[in-house]
Each structure stands twice: as structure tokens, then as C-alpha cells.
Write an enzyme that holds these catalytic residues in place. Sequence first.
Site, PDB file in Angstrom:
ATOM      1  CB  CYS A 138      -0.946   0.011   1.195  1.00 48.27           C
ATOM      2  SG  CYS A 138      -2.059  -1.396   1.215  1.00 48.27           S
ATOM      3  CG  HIS A 167      -3.347   3.544   2.026  1.00 48.25           C
ATOM      4  ND1 HIS A 167      -3.825   3.100   0.818  1.00 48.25           N
ATOM      5  CD2 HIS A 167      -3.341   2.463   2.849  1.00 48.25           C
ATOM      6  CE1 HIS A 167      -4.089   1.804   0.913  1.00 48.25           C
ATOM      7  NE2 HIS A 167      -3.807   1.405   2.135  1.00 48.25           N
ATOM      8  CG  ASN A 184      -6.627  -0.873   1.152  1.00 47.06           C
ATOM      9  OD1 ASN A 184      -5.891  -0.419   0.273  1.00 47.06           O
ATOM     10  ND2 ASN A 184      -6.163  -1.358   2.287  1.00 47.06           N
TER      11      ASN A 184
HETATM   12  O1  UT7 Z   1      -3.871  -1.142   3.656  1.00 49.34           O
HETATM   13  C1  UT7 Z   1      -3.107  -1.931   4.469  1.00 49.34           C
HETATM   14  C2  UT7 Z   1      -3.315  -1.638   5.874  1.00 49.34           C
HETATM   15  N1  UT7 Z   1      -4.503  -2.280   6.372  1.00 49.34           N
HETATM   16  C3  UT7 Z   1      -5.178  -1.720   7.322  1.00 49.34           C
HETATM   17  O2  UT7 Z   1      -4.823  -0.640   7.713  1.00 49.34           O
HETATM   18  C4  UT7 Z   1      -6.326  -2.459   7.946  1.00 49.34           C
HETATM   19  C5  UT7 Z   1      -6.265  -2.289   9.440  1.00 49.34           C
HETATM   20  N2  UT7 Z   1      -7.331  -2.970  10.186  1.00 49.34           N
HETATM   21  C6  UT7 Z   1      -8.629  -2.617  10.081  1.00 49.34           C
HETATM   22  O3  UT7 Z   1      -8.975  -1.750   9.303  1.00 49.34           O
HETATM   23  C7  UT7 Z   1      -9.631  -3.284  11.009  1.00 49.34           C
HETATM   24  O4  UT7 Z   1      -8.947  -4.045  11.980  1.00 49.34           O
HETATM   25  C8  UT7 Z   1     -10.650  -4.206  10.259  1.00 49.34           C
HETATM   26  C9  UT7 Z   1     -11.608  -3.363   9.446  1.00 49.34           C
HETATM   27  C10 UT7 Z   1      -9.897  -5.168   9.356  1.00 49.34           C
HETATM   28  C11 UT7 Z   1     -11.476  -5.007  11.265  1.00 49.34           C
HETATM   29  O5  UT7 Z   1     -12.130  -4.139  12.185  1.00 49.34           O
HETATM   30  P1  UT7 Z   1     -12.089  -4.453  13.746  1.00 49.34           P
HETATM   31  O6  UT7 Z   1     -12.894  -3.426  14.397  1.00 49.34           O
HETATM   32  O7  UT7 Z   1     -10.635  -4.567  14.137  1.00 49.34           O
HETATM   33  O8  UT7 Z   1     -12.841  -5.830  13.836  1.00 49.34           O
HETATM   34  P2  UT7 Z   1     -12.328  -7.270  14.352  1.00 49.34           P
HETATM   35  O9  UT7 Z   1     -11.364  -7.851  13.379  1.00 49.34           O
HETATM   36  O10 UT7 Z   1     -11.897  -7.185  15.776  1.00 49.34           O
HETATM   37  O11 UT7 Z   1     -13.661  -8.085  14.302  1.00 49.34           O
HETATM   38  C12 UT7 Z   1     -14.769  -7.757  15.165  1.00 49.34           C
HETATM   39  C13 UT7 Z   1     -15.868  -8.756  14.903  1.00 49.34           C
HETATM   40  C14 UT7 Z   1     -15.395 -10.217  15.000  1.00 49.34           C
HETATM   41  O12 UT7 Z   1     -16.457 -10.955  15.588  1.00 49.34           O
HETATM   42  P3  UT7 Z   1     -16.397 -11.372  17.139  1.00 49.34           P
HETATM   43  O13 UT7 Z   1     -15.142 -12.160  17.319  1.00 49.34           O
HETATM   44  O14 UT7 Z   1     -16.380 -10.057  17.885  1.00 49.34           O
HETATM   45  O15 UT7 Z   1     -17.650 -12.139  17.333  1.00 49.34           O
HETATM   46  C15 UT7 Z   1     -15.242 -10.630  13.559  1.00 49.34           C
HETATM   47  O16 UT7 Z   1     -15.433 -12.025  13.368  1.00 49.34           O
HETATM   48  O17 UT7 Z   1     -16.373  -8.594  13.585  1.00 49.34           O
HETATM   49  C16 UT7 Z   1     -16.363  -9.855  12.890  1.00 49.34           C
HETATM   50  N3  UT7 Z   1     -16.111  -9.610  11.484  1.00 49.34           N
HETATM   51  C17 UT7 Z   1     -17.103  -9.354  10.609  1.00 49.34           C
HETATM   52  N4  UT7 Z   1     -18.437  -9.297  10.745  1.00 49.34           N
HETATM   53  C18 UT7 Z   1     -19.166  -9.016   9.643  1.00 49.34           C
HETATM   54  C19 UT7 Z   1     -14.921  -9.533  10.843  1.00 49.34           C
HETATM   55  N5  UT7 Z   1     -15.113  -9.240   9.535  1.00 49.34           N
HETATM   56  C20 UT7 Z   1     -16.471  -9.124   9.362  1.00 49.34           C
HETATM   57  C21 UT7 Z   1     -17.281  -8.834   8.261  1.00 49.34           C
HETATM   58  N6  UT7 Z   1     -18.606  -8.778   8.450  1.00 49.34           N
HETATM   59  N7  UT7 Z   1     -16.775  -8.580   7.034  1.00 49.34           N
END
Ligand code: UT7
Length: 325
Positions: A114, A252, A282
Site C-alpha cells: 500500500c 491511503h 482499499n
Molecule cells: O492497507 C493496508 C493496511 N490495512 C489496514 O490498515 C487495515 C487495518 N485494520 C482494520 O482496518 C480493522 O482491523 C478491520 C476493518 C480489518 C477489522 O475491524 P475491527 O474493528 O478490528 O474488527 P475485528 O477484526 O476485531 O472483528 C470484530 C468482529 C469479529 O467478531 P467477534 O469475534 O467479535 O464475534 C469478527 O469475526 O467482527 C467480525 N467480522 C465481521 N463481521 C461481519 C470480521 N469481519 C467481518 C465482516 N462482516 N466482514
Amino acid sequence: MGSRSRIIGCGSYLPEKILTNDELAIAVDTSDEWITARTGIKRRHIAGEGEFTSDLAHQASIRALENAGIKATDLDLIIVGTTTPDETFPATAVTLQGRLGLQGGAAFDVQAVCSGFIYGLSIVDSMLRSGQVETALVVGAETMSRILDWEDRATCVLFGDGAGAVVIKAENGVAETTETPGILSTHIHSDGQLRDLLYCDGGPSTTGNAGVVKMMGKEVYKHAVTNLTDVVVEALAANSLQPEDIDWLVPHQANRRIIDSTIKKLGLAEDKVVMTIADHANTSAASIPLALDAALSDGRIQSGDLILMEAMGGGLTWGAAIVRW
Ligand code: UT7
């Protein structure tokens, strides 16, 4: 008197097909509510069958050259930032060079995921100011849809395809002040200890196939806010500028919440940020030039504005570029 690398044209291209969150939610266990709340993404563009990274790069480049008012034959360097090259080799930049009808000069890819566009700007700025080249094309182009696990809802909802390009020309005999148009400075970093937080699990020397994106989202998120804030502060300090001097932050586009947290830490107003994440998702190395082109096309960015671009991606890699328009 010195020299400065000036961006003289910009162009972008998005594939025709749009995939909305609601459409995605039919095939994957997700929802428009979750994706919007956690990331700010509403839709993404997806490359068509037989449409490759070089095709996206080619369209964006044609538009950037038109916008700059120069011919492809005026270029003596092409750099493509991409993590989704057409093939293992040759470089997508070389394929693009051929498509643009060029035989001379040099062309190569930069792999900084990225951060690829910022890394490309940094290399070009050094080469232009040292007199090695005069006119360069820097492209960020990706078909991220080809390296996604479409059954992994934690990653497949986050990315999109697209390309953006800028034409950069050396201007010599100019005063090297922060008011002189051009790239004021670039700042690039990486930390290989963090490689396992965000990587692609394939490659020519390991599995023999391209692999899919693997990400520890929460960890990447934390590093993103810290590293991006730090690199913006570093870029401003290098030029004795303050956050309030920034006219447009062109970040980004990985997650709206990352951008919001970064600007909050910097004390920057929301209306100074170019935000395209809702429509593009992204697009990795393409996201900054896509956002830049959007803000130039609609007249938000004006001559004399101070532009700060920043990115972070797999590696981890990160960086910033500060430009007087
Ligand atoms: O460009 C390269 C750099 N990349 C980034 O900068 C990405 C950085 N990270 C992020 O943007 C965030 O961490 C994410 C958007 C990827 C995820 O958001 P989060 O608030 O950190 O969510 P999480 O991974 O902690 O997931 C929370 C919950 C989980 O369920 P439980 O364990 O709380 O029951 C996941 O299983 O959300 C669930 N989950 C989803 N639910 C519905 C994860 N993905 C999805 C989804 N739809 N697509």
C-alpha cells in the site's frame, strides 16, 4: 538555486464493474452495516475478466499524460507501484512501457504494497533532482481482487481494484523554499519484524501461486495510527511546517476510522481530508493517486496548496510525501 520535482499531470482509472456491500453480503457472511461502521467502505470496483493490472495502469497513464500535455515519448522513467503484477516477470512497468509505445528510458516496479506510490515518488524525486532523468511517470495500480480469499470475510470486504498515475518533471534553477511548487520531501520506512501482521501467503519461490491476503487486522490498525501520525509529523518537521499549514491531506484509504484517528491526533480538520474510501475501498498502491485525481478533477486542490500524502501497508512499510502544488 536548486531543483525540484514537480507533478505536472494526474490521471486515474477504475474498472467498470462495481460491487456494493449489499451484493457482497449475498455471497459472504457480512452486512452493509458492519462494513460501513467498521471501515467506511460502501462499494468497490472489480477488474473484469481478462483485465489486468497493466490495463488499469495503461488507462490511468494515458489520462495523466493528457492532463500533463506531454507525449509518452517524453518520458525517460516509468515506475509502477504494485503488489499484483500481471506476471512474475517482466515488471508491469515494462509491460506498460511497451503499451505506451516506448523503447527508451527505464521502467521498473516497486513492491511496497500500500506504500508503493509513496516509495515510487521518493525514488523519482531523488532521480530527478540528481539529474539522472527529466520526466517520469509514477503509477499505483492494483487488481487486489485477484489475491483475496473470497471466503474470508475479514479481508475480502476491504479491497478494490484501480489505478492512478502522475507525471513528474524536473524543474531546475528554482529557489528551494517551501513555497516553490514541487515535492518538498519524502519519508519512507519499513519494519520487517512485523511482516507476519499482513502478508500474501503465496509467491513464485514458495507455493508457486500468487496466494491470498492474510491480515491481523487489529494489530495492523494500531500500527497504522501510530506510524502514520509519526511520519506526518516527521514530514512537517523536515520542512519547518505545522499541521495547520496542510491544505489537503491525501491519505491511503484503508479504513475511515484509521484516517479519523490520525487527523484527530494531528489536530487536523475533517474538511481538509480527501476521502474516497466509500467508493473505492482499499486499492493498495493505487489509493493515493486515485484520491489525488478525484480532488484535482473537482477543483478542491488548487495551485499553491500544501498537500500531504501518507500510506502504510504490508511489510510493514509506511511513508509520506509533502508537496507544494
Ligand atoms: O492497507 C493496508 C493496511 N490495512 C489496514 O490498515 C487495515 C487495518 N485494520 C482494520 O482496518 C480493522 O482491523 C478491520 C476493518 C480489518 C477489522 O475491524 P475491527 O474493528 O478490528 O474488527 P475485528 O477484526 O476485531 O472483528 C470484530 C468482529 C469479529 O467478531 P467477534 O469475534 O467479535 O464475534 C469478527 O469475526 O467482527 C467480525 N467480522 C465481521 N463481521 C461481519 C470480521 N469481519 C467481518 C465482516 N462482516 N466482514
